[in-house]
Motif scaffolding. Structure first.
Motif, PDB file in Angstrom:
ATOM      1  N   SER A 141       0.841  -1.202   0.000  1.00 20.87           N
ATOM      2  CA  SER A 141       0.000   0.000   0.000  1.00 20.87           C
ATOM      3  C   SER A 141       0.875   1.250   0.000  1.00 20.87           C
ATOM      4  O   SER A 141       2.019   1.227   0.453  1.00 20.87           O
ATOM      5  CB  SER A 141      -0.909   0.009   1.232  1.00 20.87           C
ATOM      6  N   LYS A 142       0.281   2.338  -0.510  1.00 18.90           N
ATOM      7  CA  LYS A 142       1.047   3.591  -0.503  1.00 18.90           C
ATOM      8  C   LYS A 142       1.318   4.034   0.932  1.00 18.90           C
ATOM      9  O   LYS A 142       2.332   4.665   1.212  1.00 18.90           O
ATOM     10  CB  LYS A 142       0.352   4.673  -1.322  1.00 18.90           C
ATOM     11  N   SER A 143       0.437   3.663   1.867  1.00 21.15           N
ATOM     12  CA  SER A 143       0.681   3.982   3.283  1.00 21.15           C
ATOM     13  C   SER A 143       1.898   3.240   3.801  1.00 21.15           C
ATOM     14  O   SER A 143       2.717   3.796   4.538  1.00 21.15           O
ATOM     15  CB  SER A 143      -0.540   3.627   4.123  1.00 21.15           C
TER      16      SER A 143
ATOM     17  N   HIS B  54       4.895   4.870   2.376  1.00 23.93           N
ATOM     18  CA  HIS B  54       5.127   6.144   3.071  1.00 23.93           C
ATOM     19  C   HIS B  54       5.725   5.919   4.452  1.00 23.93           C
ATOM     20  O   HIS B  54       6.653   6.623   4.860  1.00 23.93           O
ATOM     21  CB  HIS B  54       3.830   6.947   3.178  1.00 23.93           C
ATOM     22  N   ARG B  55       5.186   4.917   5.189  1.00 25.61           N
ATOM     23  CA  ARG B  55       5.734   4.621   6.528  1.00 25.61           C
ATOM     24  C   ARG B  55       7.198   4.218   6.440  1.00 25.61           C
ATOM     25  O   ARG B  55       7.999   4.560   7.302  1.00 25.61           O
ATOM     26  CB  ARG B  55       4.929   3.514   7.217  1.00 25.61           C
TER      27      ARG B  55
END
Length: 170
Positions: free
Chosen positions: A45-47, A50-51
């Motif tokens: 996921s893009k999350s 990003h994390r």
């Protein structure tokens, strides 16, 4: 304690490419990176990206800042004899020695081969640095002796030998 990032489970080559793409994109465009990973058969996921990317970006910024500060320090106070590098090498050797003698190494958690390689690399770097310093001093001694030999008031061979020894630290 946060869970382990799924990005760390990517194959090494793919993770290295993701790192390069994160840097090239200025740590933005996470949706495109999500699509790219999915096309590689490794959807994240893009999350999640990003994390993973956030602390990576902070480390890159810290490294850039440290590099800029090091350049400024060297410009203001050159370390021709690499005293700082020598001190850093000695400190690292001492810390590593203490670490190895004070802890029980669990082979399941520590890659002994990598640790051995790190120690060997550090030893080689130390030897190379010492060799470079000796060569630099010898070259300087020779340059000074040649200049003195051409001077209007020439020094005799014994005086030139003493100058060379003094510069080399013999």
């Amino acid at each position: 304690m946060p869970r382990r990032s799924s990005i760390l489970d990517l194959p090494a080559e793919l993770k290295a490419e993701l790192d390069s793409r994160l840097i090239a994109a200025g740590f933005s465009g996470y949706a495109k990176l999500e699509e790219w990973l999915a096309a590689q058969g490794q959807w994240r996921s893009k999350s999640a990206i990003h994390r993973y990317g956030k602390p990576f970006e902070e480390r890159i910024k810290a490294l850039k800042l440290a590099t800029e500060q090091a350049r400024a320090i060297v410009a203001e106070a050159p370390d021709d004899e690499n005293v700082v590098g020598d001190a850093l090498g000695r400190l690292l050797q001492e810390k590593l020695f203490r670490l190895l003698t004070e802890i029980d190494i669990d082979p399941a958690r520590v890659d002994i081969h990598k640790l051995g390689r790190m120690i060997a690399d550090l030893a080689r770097a130390t030897v190379a640095q010492k060799r470079w310093m000796a060569e630099a001093r010898a070259q300087l001694a020779e340059e000074v002796a040649q200049k003195l030999a051409r001077a209007p008031r020439k020094l005799d061979a014994d005086a030139l030998r003493l100058v060379r020894q003094a510069i080399r630290g013999d």
